[in-house]
Design an enzyme around this catalytic site. Structure first.
Site, PDB file in Angstrom:
ATOM      1  N   GLY A 161       0.770  -1.239   0.000  1.00 47.26           N
ATOM      2  CA  GLY A 161       0.000   0.000   0.000  1.00 47.26           C
ATOM      3  C   GLY A 161       0.796   1.282   0.000  1.00 47.26           C
ATOM      4  O   GLY A 161       0.213   2.364  -0.099  1.00 47.26           O
ATOM      5  N   GLU A 189       4.311  -6.360   1.967  1.00 48.35           N
ATOM      6  CA  GLU A 189       3.916  -6.810   0.621  1.00 48.35           C
ATOM      7  C   GLU A 189       3.846  -5.635  -0.358  1.00 48.35           C
ATOM      8  O   GLU A 189       2.796  -5.361  -0.937  1.00 48.35           O
ATOM      9  CB  GLU A 189       2.543  -7.489   0.692  1.00 48.35           C
ATOM     10  CG  GLU A 189       2.474  -8.655   1.649  1.00 48.35           C
ATOM     11  CD  GLU A 189       1.042  -9.068   1.967  1.00 48.35           C
ATOM     12  OE1 GLU A 189       0.096  -8.445   1.442  1.00 48.35           O
ATOM     13  OE2 GLU A 189       0.871 -10.004   2.755  1.00 48.35           O
ATOM     14  N   PRO A 190       4.928  -4.923  -0.548  1.00 49.55           N
ATOM     15  CA  PRO A 190       4.864  -3.789  -1.462  1.00 49.55           C
ATOM     16  C   PRO A 190       4.854  -4.233  -2.918  1.00 49.55           C
ATOM     17  O   PRO A 190       5.568  -5.156  -3.309  1.00 49.55           O
ATOM     18  CB  PRO A 190       6.158  -3.021  -1.160  1.00 49.55           C
ATOM     19  CG  PRO A 190       7.107  -4.078  -0.720  1.00 49.55           C
ATOM     20  CD  PRO A 190       6.284  -5.133  -0.015  1.00 49.55           C
ATOM     21  N   ARG A 245      -5.123   2.488 -15.835  1.00 47.56           N
ATOM     22  CA  ARG A 245      -5.231   3.234 -14.574  1.00 47.56           C
ATOM     23  C   ARG A 245      -5.992   4.578 -14.701  1.00 47.56           C
ATOM     24  O   ARG A 245      -6.832   4.871 -13.847  1.00 47.56           O
ATOM     25  CB  ARG A 245      -3.853   3.475 -13.956  1.00 47.56           C
ATOM     26  CG  ARG A 245      -3.102   2.185 -13.582  1.00 47.56           C
ATOM     27  CD  ARG A 245      -1.979   2.430 -12.595  1.00 47.56           C
ATOM     28  NE  ARG A 245      -2.495   2.771 -11.289  1.00 47.56           N
ATOM     29  CZ  ARG A 245      -2.636   3.989 -10.833  1.00 47.56           C
ATOM     30  NH1 ARG A 245      -2.273   5.017 -11.570  1.00 47.56           N
ATOM     31  NH2 ARG A 245      -3.144   4.205  -9.638  1.00 47.56           N
ATOM     32  N   TYR A 269      -9.237   4.378 -12.378  1.00 45.38           N
ATOM     33  CA  TYR A 269      -9.108   5.045 -11.070  1.00 45.38           C
ATOM     34  C   TYR A 269      -8.896   6.547 -11.200  1.00 45.38           C
ATOM     35  O   TYR A 269      -8.469   7.189 -10.241  1.00 45.38           O
ATOM     36  CB  TYR A 269      -7.901   4.503 -10.290  1.00 45.38           C
ATOM     37  CG  TYR A 269      -7.711   3.016 -10.338  1.00 45.38           C
ATOM     38  CD1 TYR A 269      -8.539   2.174  -9.609  1.00 45.38           C
ATOM     39  CD2 TYR A 269      -6.682   2.452 -11.092  1.00 45.38           C
ATOM     40  CE1 TYR A 269      -8.348   0.804  -9.647  1.00 45.38           C
ATOM     41  CE2 TYR A 269      -6.485   1.088 -11.127  1.00 45.38           C
ATOM     42  CZ  TYR A 269      -7.328   0.265 -10.406  1.00 45.38           C
ATOM     43  OH  TYR A 269      -7.139  -1.072 -10.437  1.00 45.38           O
ATOM     44  N   CYS A 284     -12.152   2.552 -28.801  1.00 43.66           N
ATOM     45  CA  CYS A 284     -13.458   3.170 -29.036  1.00 43.66           C
ATOM     46  C   CYS A 284     -14.241   3.370 -27.746  1.00 43.66           C
ATOM     47  O   CYS A 284     -15.270   2.734 -27.520  1.00 43.66           O
ATOM     48  CB  CYS A 284     -14.241   2.326 -30.024  1.00 43.66           C
ATOM     49  SG  CYS A 284     -13.338   2.173 -31.551  1.00 43.66           S
TER      50      CYS A 284
HETATM   51  N1  LLP Z   1      -1.049  -7.093  -0.514  1.00 41.00           N
HETATM   52  C1  LLP Z   1      -2.335  -7.275  -0.822  1.00 41.00           C
HETATM   53  C2  LLP Z   1      -3.123  -8.239  -0.053  1.00 41.00           C
HETATM   54  C3  LLP Z   1      -2.928  -6.553  -1.869  1.00 41.00           C
HETATM   55  O1  LLP Z   1      -4.210  -6.730  -2.170  1.00 41.00           O
HETATM   56  C4  LLP Z   1      -2.146  -5.616  -2.595  1.00 41.00           C
HETATM   57  C5  LLP Z   1      -2.707  -4.850  -3.707  1.00 41.00           C
HETATM   58  C6  LLP Z   1      -0.786  -5.466  -2.244  1.00 41.00           C
HETATM   59  C7  LLP Z   1      -0.280  -6.211  -1.192  1.00 41.00           C
HETATM   60  C8  LLP Z   1       0.130  -4.516  -2.966  1.00 41.00           C
HETATM   61  O2  LLP Z   1      -0.278  -3.210  -2.840  1.00 41.00           O
HETATM   62  P1  LLP Z   1       0.670  -2.022  -3.329  1.00 41.00           P
HETATM   63  O3  LLP Z   1       1.912  -2.033  -2.465  1.00 41.00           O
HETATM   64  O4  LLP Z   1       1.014  -2.251  -4.746  1.00 41.00           O
HETATM   65  O5  LLP Z   1      -0.136  -0.803  -3.122  1.00 41.00           O
HETATM   66  N2  LLP Z   1      -4.633  -1.751  -9.706  1.00 41.00           N
HETATM   67  C9  LLP Z   1      -4.633  -0.740  -8.674  1.00 41.00           C
HETATM   68  C10 LLP Z   1      -4.004  -1.259  -7.385  1.00 41.00           C
HETATM   69  C11 LLP Z   1      -4.647  -2.520  -6.878  1.00 41.00           C
HETATM   70  C12 LLP Z   1      -4.007  -3.026  -5.611  1.00 41.00           C
HETATM   71  C13 LLP Z   1      -4.535  -4.369  -5.263  1.00 41.00           C
HETATM   72  N3  LLP Z   1      -3.924  -4.954  -4.105  1.00 41.00           N
HETATM   73  C14 LLP Z   1      -3.924   0.511  -9.195  1.00 41.00           C
HETATM   74  O6  LLP Z   1      -3.469   0.506 -10.336  1.00 41.00           O
HETATM   75  O7  LLP Z   1      -3.837   1.503  -8.498  1.00 41.00           O
END
Ligand code: LLP
Length: 429
Positions: A238, A287-288, A326, A330, A357
């Protein structure tokens, strides 16, 4: 810090001229910087040195096997959400014993595949899933390592589609029920409790929501540690990145400048969360996804046409929402910059759009950009995370190629699809 910068008005990735890469491999083209990925990994790893920790890269952000291989090489584990992602990690030479398997809808086949490969843990998201994992493990004569994903009911202050830690989201198990479920898990014959997990959302640019979640969860983790000897607490991913002003801020100042733009440096994130996690007595997993690869990639495209209407100026490029969804999904902001910069070029206000389209097929709306013309190359910045991994064949557009730059070298890591690829799996009905 990332490795995209101008040299004499030419956009480079590391020591490689992006115009030349586009000439060799065509457009649209994803280009990633090896140095940026390893730098971000090491930076996070060293900021966390006070904690017993493991960084499990969220494969969904970018699942190209070459990038997974690179991350496995520097020591990363992996956060996976499907059998397919596990297959990719194994193909890349990653180890299943460093994989946590998340997701609200794991099938029996996926559970069985993960058990065969001895994953580190299943992050369980519901009571029914827990019983299914126990039953599959029993059939295979195995014991499944499990962690329950806790939903702390915290507002992550991010886009509603990527917020996951509120009780109205489908993810995790509420704090009111989770201890009872741990008790039930302890009574099952074919699961072993090994951890606790949480993840409150994505692209979070301030530390407050993380702190709030940890303050709620750390006491629970300590109780579970004493009761079930759990081995880890995964605090999820996150960590947000800077999407705006990436190039103008200068590379050296990348992260510190982000602070003044409302972002959060990785050091600030670590500074906020480490005190809460110190002395917790279990390994901390992170979990980045986006943080490691987001600013390590760009989508190169070519301007096809410039169209001036009474209302707007449209710059039509050869990449579309199928290549990078994206902005459409979003309202995600990505910088759009010229690959060959001309300081004399006037700044115009334009929409940068693709050929698909749909009116939602845009990369930038009413954006001030350096004016361009047909044939010019532009780079859509910060496209390394959730770019290619979310790409589709919509409008029967072949998927773009991917290139990994290493210093002065550009390596093709996925070839461009061709028309035959588009119909390869279709059979006569
Ligand atoms: N761990 C879990 C359980 C998750 O669901 C996610 C992302 C992550 C880790 C990694 O999150 P990050 O560090 O990348 O923020 N497609 C969207 C983002 C979807 C994220 C889904 N889960 C976008 O393009 O913004």
């Amino acid at each position: 810090m990332h490795s995209f910068h101008y040299r004499e008005n030419k956009l480079f990735c590391e020591d490689t001229d992006l115009a030349r890469v586009a000439e060799t491999y065509g457009t649209p083209l994803y280009v990633y910087s090896r140095r940026t990925i390893t730098d971000h990994y090491r930076r996070l790893d060293s900021a966390l040195k006070e904690l017993d920790h493991e960084i499990c890269y969220a494969v969904k952000a970018n699942s190209n096997v070459s990038l997974l291989h690179l991350l496995a090489e520097v020591g990363a584990g992996f956060d996976i959400v499907s059998g397919g992602e596990l297959y990719r990690v194994l193909t890349a030479g990653g180890s299943a014993s460093k994989c946590t398997f998340a997701g609200v809808g794991k099938t029996r086949e996926e559970i069985s595949y993960a058990l065969h490969n001895d994953v580190l843990s299943f992050n369980v998201e519901s009571e029914e899933e827990l019983f299914t994992i126990d039953s599959v493990a029993k059939t295979l004569g195995k014991t499944a390592p499990i962690a329950l994903r806790v939903n702390p009911d915290v507002d992550a202050a991010t886009h509603k589609y990527i917020s996951t830690g509120k009780s109205q989201n489908k993810f995790g198990i509420g704090l009111d029920r989770v201890e009872l479920l741990y008790e039930q898990a302890a009574a099952l014959s074919h699961v072993k409790i090994v951890g606790v997990q949480t993840h409150i959302g994505s692209q979070i640019t301030e530390s407050g929501p993380f702190v709030e979640a940890l303050e709620k969860l750390v006491p629970l983790v300590k109780r579970l540690r004493d009761r079930y000897q759990i081995q880890f607490f995964s605090i999820g991913g996150g960590i947000g990145i800077v999407y705006r002003g990436s190039l103008e801020s200068g590379n050296e100042q990348w992260w510190s400048d982000s602070t003044t733009k409302g972002g959060m440096t990785i050091e600030e994130y670590v500074f906020a969360v480490v005190p809460l996690l110190k002395g917790i007595g279990v390994r901390v997993l992170l979990e980045p996804g986006r943080f490691l690869v987001g600013n390590a990639g760009v989508l190169l495209c070519q301007v096809l046409y410039v169209k001036q209407t009474t209302a707007k100026r449209f710059v039509i490029v050869d990449a579309g929402m199928n290549d990078l969804i994206r902005p459409a999904l979003y309202e995600g902001y990505h910088e759009v910059v010229p690959v060959a910069r001309n300081p004399k070029q006037p700044i115009v206000t334009a929409d940068v759009v693709g050929p698909v389209c749909e009116s939602g097929d845009f990369f930038a709306l009413d954006r001030e950009i350096s004016d361009c013309q047909a044939g010019d190359l532009v780079a859509i910045m910060s496209a390394g995370a959730y770019g290619f991994s979310m790409a589709s064949n919509y409008n029967s557009r072949p998927l773009p190629a991917e290139v990994l730059v290493d210093g002065t070298e550009a390596h093709l890591i996925r070839r461009r699809q061709n028309y035959a690829d588009l119909v390869e799996f279709e059979v006569e009905g």
